[in-house]
Enzyme design. Structure first.
Site, PDB file in Angstrom:
ATOM      1  CG  HIS A  20       0.491  -8.910   2.167  1.00 57.37           C
ATOM      2  ND1 HIS A  20       0.651 -10.175   2.829  1.00 57.37           N
ATOM      3  CD2 HIS A  20      -0.567  -8.312   2.888  1.00 57.37           C
ATOM      4  CE1 HIS A  20      -0.158 -10.145   4.046  1.00 57.37           C
ATOM      5  NE2 HIS A  20      -0.983  -9.179   3.958  1.00 57.37           N
ATOM      6  CG  ASP A  67      -2.216  -0.708   1.085  1.00 59.29           C
ATOM      7  OD1 ASP A  67      -2.333  -1.185  -0.020  1.00 59.29           O
ATOM      8  OD2 ASP A  67      -2.721  -1.365   2.019  1.00 59.29           O
ATOM      9  CB  THR A 105       0.437  -1.155  -8.615  1.00 61.56           C
ATOM     10  OG1 THR A 105       1.083  -2.661  -8.151  1.00 61.56           O
ATOM     11  CG2 THR A 105       0.016  -1.560  -9.675  1.00 61.56           C
TER      12      THR A 105
END
Length: 251
Positions: A60, A10, A14
């Site tokens: 993650h 987060d 991307t």
């Protein structure tokens, strides 16, 4: 030139790659539904006559093995750290992975700069400087960016290009680490990955490991373009005759 992202989940890896290239690297339906990168994504762009490839990795901790597959053998790392959060657990974990893999060229993008005030931005930059101090990436430029309003994207492109390296001549045997294997209708097995040594040409005979399966190269794409030969330092896609997807896997 191949660049791999690194950084905590987060923190905007991307979205930053999409802002730099126009390509959404989240290709899986589950990734788009969850807004979470799970597997490796790929994008290419032409900057100042130079072809640049990006490998976008998951942040993650559950997908750390996929991250390792994405950064192995790359030229340059793009470490992404959100200005509001600062360094987080996977920031540190990914830095350790880059160090263990011997990656010495990097640029740091301090993302979400539009969401914080100047004092917090300076604080986050100081946290990063402290984290990187004494390590191989201590001298990496740290650039405040925002994928939302374009802040710092030009400076980030320039910093990445300044670290560009050319695919070099290499007379060692060809060695290629597979990170994807899939079947294309009418073509058969295609494997993608990073050329670690040597070169490969259409018609060459290779051995697919660990299956010990002899294969022949039908076609080569380097940096997402058809070519007669791929070289060390390039990201390649090879169409192989003599094997199927059951014979090929990541690694």
């Amino acid at each position: 030139m191949i660049v791999a992202t690194a950084g905590h989940v987060d923190h905007g890896k991307t979205r930053l790659v999409r802002a730099l290239t126009g390509v959404d690297t989240d290709r899986l339906e589950e990734e788009r539904r969850r807004g979470l990168t799970i597997d490796l994504g790929f994008a290419y762009a032409d900057w100042d006559g130079r072809r640049v490839g990006f490998v976008d990795v998951p942040g993650h901790h559950r997908f750390a093995a996929n991250m390792v597959a994405g950064v192995t053998g790359v030229d340059t790392a793009l470490l992404v750290v959100a200005a509001d959060d600062g360094p987080m657990p996977q920031t540190r974990e990914h830095l350790d992975i880059l160090r263990l893999l011997g990656i010495r060229r990097a640029v740091v993008a301090l993302t979400k700069a539009d969401l914080v005030d100047p004092a917090r931005l300076a604080e986050a930059d100081a946290e990063l400087a402290e984290l990187l101090a004494g390590g191989p990436l201590a001298d990496a430029p740290r650039i405040p960016t925002s994928a939302a309003d374009g802040t710092g994207l030009g400076a980030l492109r320039a910093a990445l290009l300044a670290r560009a390296t050319e695919a070099g001549a290499d007379d060692r045997p060809f060695r290629f680490a597979v990170d994807r294997a899939f079947s294309v209708s009418g073509a058969g097995l295609v494997v993608t990955g990073f050329a670690r040594a040597g070169s490969v040409a259409v018609g060459d005979e290779l051995v697919l490991l660990p299956a010990q399966r002899p294969v022949r190269v039908r076609s080569v794409r380097a940096l997402d373009r058809e070519t007669a030969r791929g070289r060390r330092g390039e990201r390649l896609a090879l169409n192989l005759a003599g094997a199927g997807t059951d014979d090929a896997g990541r690694g």
